[in-house]
Design an enzyme around this catalytic site. Structure first.
Site, mmCIF file in Angstrom:
data_model
loop_
_atom_site.group_PDB
_atom_site.id
_atom_site.type_symbol
_atom_site.label_atom_id
_atom_site.label_comp_id
_atom_site.label_asym_id
_atom_site.label_seq_id
_atom_site.Cartn_x
_atom_site.Cartn_y
_atom_site.Cartn_z
ATOM 1 N N LYS A 38 1.255 4.177 -2.950
ATOM 2 C CA LYS A 38 0.936 5.571 -2.633
ATOM 3 C C LYS A 38 2.146 6.484 -2.839
ATOM 4 O O LYS A 38 2.000 7.621 -3.287
ATOM 5 C CB LYS A 38 0.393 5.694 -1.207
ATOM 6 C CG LYS A 38 -0.950 4.977 -1.013
ATOM 7 C CD LYS A 38 -2.008 5.545 -1.937
ATOM 8 C CE LYS A 38 -3.376 4.982 -1.657
ATOM 9 N NZ LYS A 38 -4.426 5.669 -2.417
ATOM 10 N N TYR B 194 0.836 -1.204 0.000
ATOM 11 C CA TYR B 194 0.000 0.000 0.000
ATOM 12 C C TYR B 194 0.869 1.252 0.000
ATOM 13 O O TYR B 194 0.682 2.155 -0.827
ATOM 14 C CB TYR B 194 -0.911 -0.018 1.231
ATOM 15 C CG TYR B 194 -1.828 1.172 1.340
ATOM 16 C CD1 TYR B 194 -2.942 1.280 0.521
ATOM 17 C CD2 TYR B 194 -1.591 2.176 2.273
ATOM 18 C CE1 TYR B 194 -3.797 2.371 0.626
ATOM 19 C CE2 TYR B 194 -2.436 3.259 2.392
ATOM 20 C CZ TYR B 194 -3.541 3.353 1.566
ATOM 21 O OH TYR B 194 -4.381 4.440 1.665
ATOM 22 N N SER C 64 -12.188 2.658 7.031
ATOM 23 C CA SER C 64 -12.787 2.228 5.773
ATOM 24 C C SER C 64 -13.382 0.839 5.929
ATOM 25 O O SER C 64 -13.098 0.122 6.873
ATOM 26 C CB SER C 64 -11.755 2.261 4.642
ATOM 27 O OG SER C 64 -10.590 1.584 5.002
#
Length: 153
Positions: free
Chosen positions: A106, A102, A137
């Protein structure tokens, strides 16, 4: 004014993005503001995350937004106006344990959009990157051996 139109797009499916962008431009003629706000993440130790999952995360968080941006960009350049926004993550600036894929995706997105910002200045196209801190989330608990279910969307 235009009637809203719902267009389904799986941002991790790079092969369909060009067609979706064409559909949008055919429907409305232009895009004034493009907000890239889709993301996938997974939590796990580097050695426990498969290369297949690393690629899926990179497709959704890096290749998806840049593919969509590149598809819309020529229209903005020809009109010499527009705004592109990347909703990214603080992990695009710093990495934390158990988020390597991740954070890498990013970081890559931040680098791309920083360069794009400099390149688009001459066309009066604004490029912004928003790096919020941690957010809550939706998450599904995975079944044993089902890595796709461990993805946060």
């Amino acid at each position: 004014t235009y009637a809203p139109k719902l267009i389904y797009l799986d941002i991790s499916d790079i092969n369909c993005i060009q067609d979706v962008a064409k559909e949008i431009l055919n429907c409305y003629g232009c895009v004034d503001i493009l907000i890239n706000n889709a993301s996938m993440k997974v939590k796990g130790a580097v050695q426990s995350i498969s290369l297949e999952l690393d690629k899926k995360i990179m497709d959704a968080n890096y290749f998806g937004p840049i593919t969509l941006t590149k598809a819309i960009l020529p229209n903005m350049i020809s009109r010499r106006t527009g705004q592109i926004v990347l909703i990214n993550s603080i992990q695009g600036k710093i990495g934390i344990p158990f988020r390597a894929a991740y954070a890498a995706s990013k970081h890559a997105a931040v680098g791309f959009f920083d360069c794009l910002r400099a390149e688009m200045e001459e066309f009066d196209i604004s490029v912004s990157t928003v790096n919020p801190t941690f957010i809550c989330s939706y998450h599904r608990q995975p079944a044993p051996g089902n890595w796709e279910a461990s993805i946060w969307k």
